[in-house]
Motif scaffolding. Structure first.
Motif, mmCIF file in Angstrom:
data_model
loop_
_atom_site.group_PDB
_atom_site.id
_atom_site.type_symbol
_atom_site.label_atom_id
_atom_site.label_comp_id
_atom_site.label_asym_id
_atom_site.label_seq_id
_atom_site.Cartn_x
_atom_site.Cartn_y
_atom_site.Cartn_z
ATOM 1 N N ASP A 127 0.904 -1.252 0.165
ATOM 2 C CA ASP A 127 0.052 -0.081 0.042
ATOM 3 C C ASP A 127 0.762 1.310 0.241
ATOM 4 O O ASP A 127 0.316 2.328 -0.533
ATOM 5 C CB ASP A 127 -1.132 -0.052 1.205
ATOM 6 C CG ASP A 127 -2.261 -0.955 1.073
ATOM 7 O OD1 ASP A 127 -2.189 -1.550 0.165
ATOM 8 O OD2 ASP A 127 -3.006 -1.189 2.077
ATOM 9 N N ALA A 128 2.149 1.177 0.582
ATOM 10 C CA ALA A 128 2.808 2.300 0.745
ATOM 11 C C ALA A 128 3.195 2.792 -0.596
ATOM 12 O O ALA A 128 3.355 3.835 -1.062
ATOM 13 C CB ALA A 128 4.054 2.079 1.654
ATOM 14 N N ASP A 129 3.304 1.954 -1.444
ATOM 15 C CA ASP A 129 3.916 2.145 -2.925
ATOM 16 C C ASP A 129 2.624 2.848 -3.569
ATOM 17 O O ASP A 129 2.800 3.620 -4.402
ATOM 18 C CB ASP A 129 4.156 0.902 -3.682
ATOM 19 C CG ASP A 129 5.479 0.089 -2.987
ATOM 20 O OD1 ASP A 129 6.082 0.694 -2.501
ATOM 21 O OD2 ASP A 129 5.466 -1.227 -3.369
ATOM 22 N N GLU B 226 0.394 4.569 -2.356
ATOM 23 C CA GLU B 226 0.380 6.204 -1.737
ATOM 24 C C GLU B 226 1.273 7.025 -2.588
ATOM 25 O O GLU B 226 1.182 8.140 -3.117
ATOM 26 C CB GLU B 226 0.332 6.150 -0.516
ATOM 27 C CG GLU B 226 -0.612 5.339 0.342
ATOM 28 C CD GLU B 226 -0.205 5.384 1.820
ATOM 29 O OE1 GLU B 226 0.715 5.819 2.129
ATOM 30 O OE2 GLU B 226 -0.963 4.539 2.492
ATOM 31 N N ILE B 227 2.396 6.580 -2.883
ATOM 32 C CA ILE B 227 3.411 7.247 -3.378
ATOM 33 C C ILE B 227 3.149 7.493 -5.034
ATOM 34 O O ILE B 227 2.923 8.684 -5.411
ATOM 35 C CB ILE B 227 4.794 6.451 -3.449
ATOM 36 C CG1 ILE B 227 5.527 6.489 -2.137
ATOM 37 C CG2 ILE B 227 5.945 7.330 -4.670
ATOM 38 C CD1 ILE B 227 6.645 5.392 -1.994
ATOM 39 N N GLY C 97 -4.656 4.662 -3.700
ATOM 40 C CA GLY C 97 -3.363 5.482 -3.481
ATOM 41 C C GLY C 97 -3.979 6.875 -3.778
ATOM 42 O O GLY C 97 -3.330 7.846 -3.102
ATOM 43 N N ARG D 36 -5.986 8.259 -0.978
ATOM 44 C CA ARG D 36 -5.253 8.755 0.196
ATOM 45 C C ARG D 36 -4.359 9.806 -0.115
ATOM 46 O O ARG D 36 -3.981 10.834 0.824
ATOM 47 C CB ARG D 36 -4.261 7.475 0.609
ATOM 48 C CG ARG D 36 -5.155 6.392 1.258
ATOM 49 C CD ARG D 36 -4.056 5.313 1.631
ATOM 50 N NE ARG D 36 -4.939 4.204 2.182
ATOM 51 C CZ ARG D 36 -4.410 3.109 2.885
ATOM 52 N NH1 ARG D 36 -2.903 2.954 2.585
ATOM 53 N NH2 ARG D 36 -5.034 2.039 3.357
#
Length: 431
Positions: A209-211, A213-214, A234, A237
């Motif tokens: 998920d962090a990817d 968001e970027i 993404g 967010r």
């Protein structure tokens, strides 16, 4: 239709179940979201929202027709102030070498006037990840997964750069996981590098998920992106983090308030997941498996048989009517009758059954299969849905809107979504 003057996100989805998946994802992220069926007609009144997902049935039609539908939807969204458009595709990148992901992305990019479009079907929550441009379904490369035998769009290549390049006019580059791990500035730099080299699209890796968001933060620099619901997550967010959207109390529980009346399940998907779900349902509900040969030879008679089956049982509880079959059985039918003929006739028969069921008072309906869901919703004439609680990842409760006060609850499930007990769980939530 009433839409907020600051519509933050417009979405063009290439099938109805995928649109529900995306609407569910955006709602969970705090965006007030409505899913429409096609481009809304003038006069359709819906609540003020942050995002609109326009559902099309365009995944498996001719590319020029899919392009025309997508451009019409994008123009409608742009006229209502959408700051960014997401072309929502399947997380398994369902597409042939003729399209439609590449042609629609090319056309939307030209209409929006943007640079390289970030493209990713990654949705780690549902087991879809992209690494070095290759799509994985769980631990399997796409071409080794059950999707290799998809009845409409068999996926035999996991390298999305190759897949997209074969159907695109502009070049396709890659933004790899190592670049994404370095953050927003590194992704922007690589995107700009690809744009300077003349690339029209950039497949971008994502394994968490962090990817996403970027990727969402960078995608919002431009007017367009292409991806599955993970990219929607993404984008949502990033919109909240930037302050462009304020998380809303979206009232999803109220969307699922009971409507009463009989319930039914229709299954047209031939995916492994749906076949397992049907096997589980047979222990709980009466199940009629349609005779596909009979349906193709005399659809009216087979529809009548299905409705007679329902007439005899709806008073005692939910019924299940399915055309789903194994990949081997589907292949044999396609060889005998033709691929397009089989798909179209089965979908239309299930849509006719759905119409017959609603005439008999069914107001709670679960539909499995993207193409089947599209045919059913079109036949029932539902113009839009309000998005309710999540039944399973990617599948929300939907409340029909714009039907003149008639209440109806539905769930539209992509074939591969949901666990073995999905049908029972769905009926529990749309009670």
């Amino acid at each position: 239709m009433t839409v907020g003057t600051t519509l933050a996100l417009g979405c063009v989805a290439d099938d109805y179940t995928g649109a529900s998946d995306l609407a569910n994802t955006l709602t969970r992220a705090g965006l007030r979201t409505v899913q429409t069926i096609g481009v809304p007609a003038d006069g359709l009144e819906l609540p003020e929202v942050d995002a609109v997902v326009v559902s099309l049935k365009s995944r498996s039609i001719a590319a020029d027709a899919a392009v025309a539908l997508a451009l019409d939807a994008q123009r409608w969204l742009a006229a209502r102030g959408a700051g960014h458009t997401l072309f929502k595709i399947c997380s398994t990148f369902d597409s042939t070498d003729q399209g439609n992901i590449g042609p629609v992305t090319d056309a939307l990019r030209a209409a929006c006037g943007g640079g390289p479009v970030l493209v990713t079907p990654a949705f780690p929550e549902t087991g879809r990840t992209v690494f070095m441009g290759h799509l994985f379904v769980g631990s399997q490369p796409l071409h080794e997964s059950p999707l290799k035998d998809h009845p409409l769009n068999p996926m035999r290549d996991s390298n999305l750069v190759r897949v997209l390049a074969r159907q695109s006019q502009a070049g396709v580059g890659l933004i790899d996981r190592m670049t994404v791990a370095r953050g927003v500035d590194a992704v922007r730099a690589r995107r700009d590098e690809l744009g300077a080299a003349g690339q029209g699209a950039a497949v971008i890796d994502a394994v968490a998920d962090a990817d996403l968001e970027i990727i969402g933060a960078v995608a919002l620099d431009g007017p367009l992106s292409t991806g599955a619901s993970g990219l929607g997550l993404g984008l949502a967010r990033a919109l909240v983090a930037s302050g462009r959207v304020r998380p809303a109390e979206n009232g999803v529980a109220d969307v699922a308030r009971p409507v009463g009346g009989p319930a039914a399940i229709l299954a047209g998907s031939c995916s492994k997941a749906t076949l397992e779900q049907l096997a589980a349902a047979e222990a709980l509900y009466p199940v009629l498996r349609l005779d596909t040969d009979a349906l193709l030879d005399n659809p009216a008679a087979e529809v009548a048989r299905a409705l007679a089956f329902a007439d005899a049982r709806l008073g005692a509880g939910p019924v299940v009517i399915a055309s789903s079959a194994t990949p081997e059985r589907v292949a044999a039918l396609q060889a005998r009758h033709g691929r397009e003929a089989v798909g179209h006739r089965v979908e239309q028969a299930l849509a006719d059954i759905a119409a017959g069921l609603t005439e008999r008072g069914v107001r709670r309906l679960v539909v499995a299969g993207g193409e089947t869901s599209g045919a059913v919703v079109d036949r029932l004439g539902v113009p839009a849905f309000l998005v309710g609680p999540e039944i399973a990842p990617g599948v929300p409760v939907l409340r029909a809107a714009g039907l003149g006060g008639e209440d109806r609850l539905m769930a539209l499930k992509s074939g591969n979504f949901g666990g073995r007990d999905f049908f029972a769980n769905a009926l529990a939530l749309i009670g």
